[in-house]
Design a protein around this motif. Structure first.
Motif, PDB file in Angstrom:
ATOM      1  N   UNK A   1       4.469  21.983  -1.975  1.00 37.58           N
ATOM      2  CA  UNK A   1       3.640  20.803  -1.737  1.00 37.58           C
ATOM      3  C   UNK A   1       4.481  19.707  -1.092  1.00 37.58           C
ATOM      4  N   UNK A   2       3.899  19.057  -0.064  1.00 40.82           N
ATOM      5  CA  UNK A   2       4.557  17.922   0.569  1.00 40.82           C
ATOM      6  C   UNK A   2       3.747  16.656   0.286  1.00 40.82           C
ATOM      7  N   UNK A   3       4.460  15.558   0.109  1.00 44.93           N
ATOM      8  CA  UNK A   3       3.843  14.294  -0.292  1.00 44.93           C
ATOM      9  C   UNK A   3       4.191  13.206   0.717  1.00 44.93           C
ATOM     10  N   UNK A   4       3.156  12.554   1.261  1.00 47.52           N
ATOM     11  CA  UNK A   4       3.348  11.553   2.301  1.00 47.52           C
ATOM     12  C   UNK A   4       2.899  10.179   1.814  1.00 47.52           C
ATOM     13  N   UNK A   5       3.561   9.141   2.343  1.00 46.19           N
ATOM     14  CA  UNK A   5       3.150   7.758   2.110  1.00 46.19           C
ATOM     15  C   UNK A   5       2.384   7.271   3.335  1.00 46.19           C
ATOM     16  N   UNK A   6       1.142   6.875   3.128  1.00 43.85           N
ATOM     17  CA  UNK A   6       0.291   6.427   4.229  1.00 43.85           C
ATOM     18  C   UNK A   6       0.725   5.062   4.739  1.00 43.85           C
ATOM     19  N   UNK A   7       0.413   4.761   5.994  1.00 43.94           N
ATOM     20  CA  UNK A   7       0.681   3.409   6.506  1.00 43.94           C
ATOM     21  C   UNK A   7      -0.323   2.417   5.939  1.00 43.94           C
ATOM     22  N   UNK A   8       0.172   1.285   5.474  1.00 45.20           N
ATOM     23  CA  UNK A   8      -0.687   0.211   4.973  1.00 45.20           C
ATOM     24  C   UNK A   8      -0.310  -1.046   5.745  1.00 45.20           C
ATOM     25  N   UNK A   9      -1.183  -1.475   6.632  1.00 47.92           N
ATOM     26  CA  UNK A   9      -0.902  -2.617   7.505  1.00 47.92           C
ATOM     27  C   UNK A   9      -0.530  -3.847   6.681  1.00 47.92           C
ATOM     28  N   UNK A  10       0.593  -4.468   7.049  1.00 44.56           N
ATOM     29  CA  UNK A  10       1.044  -5.672   6.375  1.00 44.56           C
ATOM     30  C   UNK A  10       1.841  -5.434   5.110  1.00 44.56           C
ATOM     31  N   UNK A  11       1.937  -4.177   4.665  1.00 41.91           N
ATOM     32  CA  UNK A  11       2.619  -3.894   3.401  1.00 41.91           C
ATOM     33  C   UNK A  11       3.784  -2.932   3.576  1.00 41.91           C
ATOM     34  N   UNK A  12       3.553  -1.779   4.198  1.00 44.83           N
ATOM     35  CA  UNK A  12       4.546  -0.702   4.152  1.00 44.83           C
ATOM     36  C   UNK A  12       5.493  -0.716   5.348  1.00 44.83           C
ATOM     37  N   UNK A  13       6.004  -1.883   5.696  1.00 45.15           N
ATOM     38  CA  UNK A  13       7.028  -1.988   6.722  1.00 45.15           C
ATOM     39  C   UNK A  13       8.370  -1.512   6.202  1.00 45.15           C
ATOM     40  N   UNK A  14       9.414  -1.700   7.004  1.00 47.45           N
ATOM     41  CA  UNK A  14      10.705  -1.092   6.657  1.00 47.45           C
ATOM     42  C   UNK A  14      11.322  -1.681   5.397  1.00 47.45           C
ATOM     43  N   UNK A  15      11.076  -2.950   5.105  1.00 48.82           N
ATOM     44  CA  UNK A  15      11.597  -3.535   3.871  1.00 48.82           C
ATOM     45  C   UNK A  15      11.022  -2.809   2.662  1.00 48.82           C
ATOM     46  N   UNK A  16       9.720  -2.612   2.683  1.00 48.28           N
ATOM     47  CA  UNK A  16       9.036  -1.908   1.593  1.00 48.28           C
ATOM     48  C   UNK A  16       9.489  -0.452   1.526  1.00 48.28           C
ATOM     49  N   UNK A  17       9.527   0.223   2.684  1.00 50.68           N
ATOM     50  CA  UNK A  17       9.875   1.647   2.703  1.00 50.68           C
ATOM     51  C   UNK A  17      11.270   1.889   2.134  1.00 50.68           C
ATOM     52  N   UNK A  18      12.233   1.082   2.536  1.00 49.51           N
ATOM     53  CA  UNK A  18      13.598   1.272   2.058  1.00 49.51           C
ATOM     54  C   UNK A  18      13.706   1.054   0.556  1.00 49.51           C
ATOM     55  N   UNK A  19      13.035   0.038   0.060  1.00 49.75           N
ATOM     56  CA  UNK A  19      13.073  -0.221  -1.380  1.00 49.75           C
ATOM     57  C   UNK A  19      12.387   0.909  -2.139  1.00 49.75           C
ATOM     58  N   UNK A  20      11.259   1.374  -1.626  1.00 49.23           N
ATOM     59  CA  UNK A  20      10.545   2.468  -2.289  1.00 49.23           C
ATOM     60  C   UNK A  20      11.398   3.730  -2.326  1.00 49.23           C
ATOM     61  N   UNK A  21      11.999   4.061  -1.200  1.00 49.03           N
ATOM     62  CA  UNK A  21      12.841   5.252  -1.123  1.00 49.03           C
ATOM     63  C   UNK A  21      14.063   5.129  -2.033  1.00 49.03           C
ATOM     64  N   UNK A  22      14.553   3.916  -2.213  1.00 50.12           N
ATOM     65  CA  UNK A  22      15.729   3.662  -3.048  1.00 50.12           C
ATOM     66  C   UNK A  22      15.439   3.930  -4.514  1.00 50.12           C
ATOM     67  N   UNK A  23      14.268   3.526  -4.990  1.00 50.24           N
ATOM     68  CA  UNK A  23      13.998   3.568  -6.430  1.00 50.24           C
ATOM     69  C   UNK A  23      13.092   4.711  -6.881  1.00 50.24           C
TER      70      UNK A  23
END
Length: 321
Positions: A1-23
């Protein structure tokens, strides 16, 4: 199974993505909020920062493009390939009225012949892998059959199906039987998207569609950033990780934005999703929304994490798949 994070306009930019991937573990791909090609113009500063390789190190990121003009898509795909990306995604799902009125996003689905010609031109010129994120159709779920006939004619990397039509927006229930029809017709790998907010939602979907091995999470993952980790590894909800994640996102915005107001706007947008995940958080959520200074906001959030538990905290989760 593969799991993807959808794009959310105004929310899931690189700041969010890096923090999410970190934790939080377990996300195989992150898709960027859509990029819109502009003739005669380069990247906006926001777009340039969001797709910059130095801002996406160690993360599998797929840039999403919003356009109905093959020449614009070809040009932007080439630019993204030069940046080191090996896949781009065509947005055929955005239901926003302003986007649809221009025949883009979900609005592109209203003209199947134009869509077919678009792909004919694009695949003659583009060497980078191309995937699509589509809805079931513009006006009726039965449109998925004609759309699949088009998608099957071209060497798409994968087809991500959001199981709604345009007028459903995100309010009406997903139509999983129409998704099943599209899944069975499609010659390409298919990823499911739509209304998976909890581990139980995923389990129910997986029981009904055991053959589907790719799932994309949007609002559910934004509300519970640990959702994929729960599903994939059986993780227990962890307030410390949530707090560290929040603090890293907030600090990231403080470093790149001017003025407290802009930072607060971004963080309040995130709390629209996350606040309901805490027990008895209604009053605190109102305080967050009313906060006008960053110091005040941080104090309120600190109290929220200290005094309120995450819902279902400590429950046994499903094992790894």
């Amino acid at each position: 199974m593969e799991y993807y994070a959808a794009p959310m306009e105004g929310i899931t930019g690189y700041v969010y993505r890096n923090a999410h991937h970190h934790y939080f573990r377990g996300t195989d791909k992150y898709f960027t909020p859509f990029l819109t090609p502009k003739r005669g113009k380069g990247w906006t500063s926001r777009e340039k920062n969001d797709i910059s390789p130095e801002h996406n190190q160690g993360i599998k990121v797929v840039p999403q493009i919003l356009t109905n003009q093959p020449e614009d898509f070809i040009r932007m795909a080439a630019q993204l390939e030069q940046c080191g990306y090996d896949e781009v995604n065509l947005n055929l799902g955005c239901p926003s009225g302003t986007v649809v009125a221009k025949g883009k996003g979900c609005g592109f689905l209203a003209d199947p012949e134009k869509l077919r010609r678009f792909f004919e031109i694009v695949f003659q010129e583009v060497s980078i892998k191309i995937s699509v994120k589509t809805r079931l159709g513009m006006d009726a779920p039965e449109e998925i059959e004609q759309l699949m006939e088009i998608y099957n004619q071209f060497p798409l990397e994968e087809v991500i199906i959001h199981a709604r039509i345009h007028k459903d927006f995100y309010r009406k229930p997903v139509n999983r039987e129409a998704f099943r029809k599209g899944f069975l017709m499609c010659k390409h790998p298919v990823c499911y998207n739509g209304d998976i907010f909890t581990v139980e939602d995923f389990e129910e979907f997986h029981r009904k569609f055991p053959e589907v091995n790719r799932v994309m999470f949007g609002r559910g993952l934004t509300a519970n950033p640990q959702l994929i980790e729960q599903i994939r590894y059986g993780a227990i909800l962890d307030k410390k990780s949530w707090k560290a994640f929040h603090d890293e996102v907030c600090l990231g915005y403080e470093e790149i934005m001017s003025g407290e107001r802009n930072v607060l706007f971004k963080m309040k947008e995130l709390w629209n999703y996350m606040a309901p995940q805490f027990e008895n958080s209604e009053k605190v959520e109102k305080k967050i929304k009313k906060s006008v200074r960053l110091q005040e906001y941080k104090r309120i959030v600190d109290n929220l994490f200290q005094e309120h538990e995450l819902k279902s905290c400590g429950e046994k989760m499903v094992p790894e798949r």
